[in-house]
Design an enzyme around this catalytic site. Structure first.
Site, PDB file in Angstrom:
ATOM      1  CB  SER A 131      -0.943   0.005   1.207  1.00 39.53           C
ATOM      2  OG  SER A 131      -1.788  -1.127   1.191  1.00 39.53           O
ATOM      3  CG  HIS A 136      -2.197   3.877   3.304  1.00 36.89           C
ATOM      4  ND1 HIS A 136      -3.568   3.680   3.357  1.00 36.89           N
ATOM      5  CD2 HIS A 136      -1.659   2.650   3.104  1.00 36.89           C
ATOM      6  CE1 HIS A 136      -3.838   2.394   3.193  1.00 36.89           C
ATOM      7  NE2 HIS A 136      -2.683   1.753   3.044  1.00 36.89           N
TER       8      HIS A 136
END
Length: 292
Positions: free
Chosen positions: A196, A243
């Site tokens: 991610s 993230h």
């Protein structure tokens, strides 16, 4: 105000004075109107650049096509690195299903005693490789599925725009930055894994590239906002630190790769990569010092 620029801020097409446009050739950066745009893998090019190769410079390198980052356009598959990265992620995922202990050996963890491995593990114990291996590690089908879709959608155009080497540097450094921020913030025995952070780095880079090419930013902004909302809603099971770290790192690296005069662009490109890598090392060293 630059030559040929209209009062409203738009430039006039270099071949059709008086025709306003917000689009520039991705090679020579001259303003071009819709009649002069020639579609490329990323952005548009002017007729002269398409006809002459690069459209700028002299000598043997002048005829070599160049991407927006200034690198020579490689022949063959323009999405080769993206496909290889997806293949590695899927192979590691399958390996984790069939080989017990693989996830425990590769997952990002600060410092903890692993009862299955019967020893202390973690980055703080000298296993720095976990910062990178965790970027290629997934346990759930939905997790690897969503990340690989994001990698395919965002990665292909970026690879074509930046070139293989710069694109690979962007991906790996974004993933490392996400791992480093996770390591610096999350409790030492909290495991983390997934691509991610690297995928969010591609999102940040896509935003910078769209802004550089003066494309409509709403689609990529919508994508970023949607993913941020998902991260916030599911923050208990999603490593938001990865993230955030990946998103910022990807934007910084991409800005260095596509900004500035062409003569100084290599310095800016590798300077941005070095800056992100240095920040990653500092976070890891500081966290390790605190844990040990």
């Amino acid at each position: 105000m630059e030559q040929g620029q209209a009062p409203n801020g738009l430039s006039s097409c270099y071949r059709h004075p008086g025709v306003e446009t917000g689009v520039r050739c991705t090679r020579c950066e001259r303003p071009i109107c819709p009649d002069c745009m020639v579609g490329a893998s990323v952005g548009f090019q002017c007729p002269e650049c398409v006809r002459n190769g690069s459209g700028t410079g002299h000598g043997p390198d002048a005829a070599r096509p160049r991407n927006i980052a200034g690198g020579a356009i490689a022949g063959g598959d323009r999405q080769l690195v993206t496909k290889v990265l997806i293949g590695i992620n899927l192979l590691v995922f399958l390996g984790g299903l069939f080989f017990s202990g693989l996830v425990d050996e590769l997952v990002l963890i600060g410092l903890a005693f692993d009862p299955e491995l019967f020893r202390v593990v973690g980055v703080a114990d000298g296993e720095w490789y976990r910062l990178l291996t965790a970027v290629f590690l997934h346990q759930e089908v939905w997790h690897v599925g969503f990340n690989m879709i994001g990698l395919w959608v965002l990665g292909g155009p970026l690879e074509a725009a930046l070139g293989r080497v710069r694109y690979l540097a962007l991906y790996l450094l974004s993933g490392l930055a996400g791992s480093a921020l996770t390591y610096a913030i999350v409790a030492p025995n909290q495991p983390s894994l997934g691509a991610s952070g690297a995928v969010f780095g591609l999102m940040g880079a896509t935003f910078v590239l769209f802004r550089r090419l003066r494309y409509d930013l709403r689609p990529v902004l919508g994508l970023i906002v949607l993913n941020v909302l998902i991260t916030v809603v599911f923050r208990e099971v999603i490593a938001w630190e990865a993230h955030l770290g990946g998103l910022v790192a990807g934007a910084v690296i991409a800005y260095g790769m596509v900004s500035g005069p062409r003569g100084k662009r290599p310095l800016l490109q590798w300077g941005a990569c070095a800056l992100v890598l240095a920040a990653t090392v500092v976070m890891v060293v500081m966290r390790t010092t605190a844990l040990v």
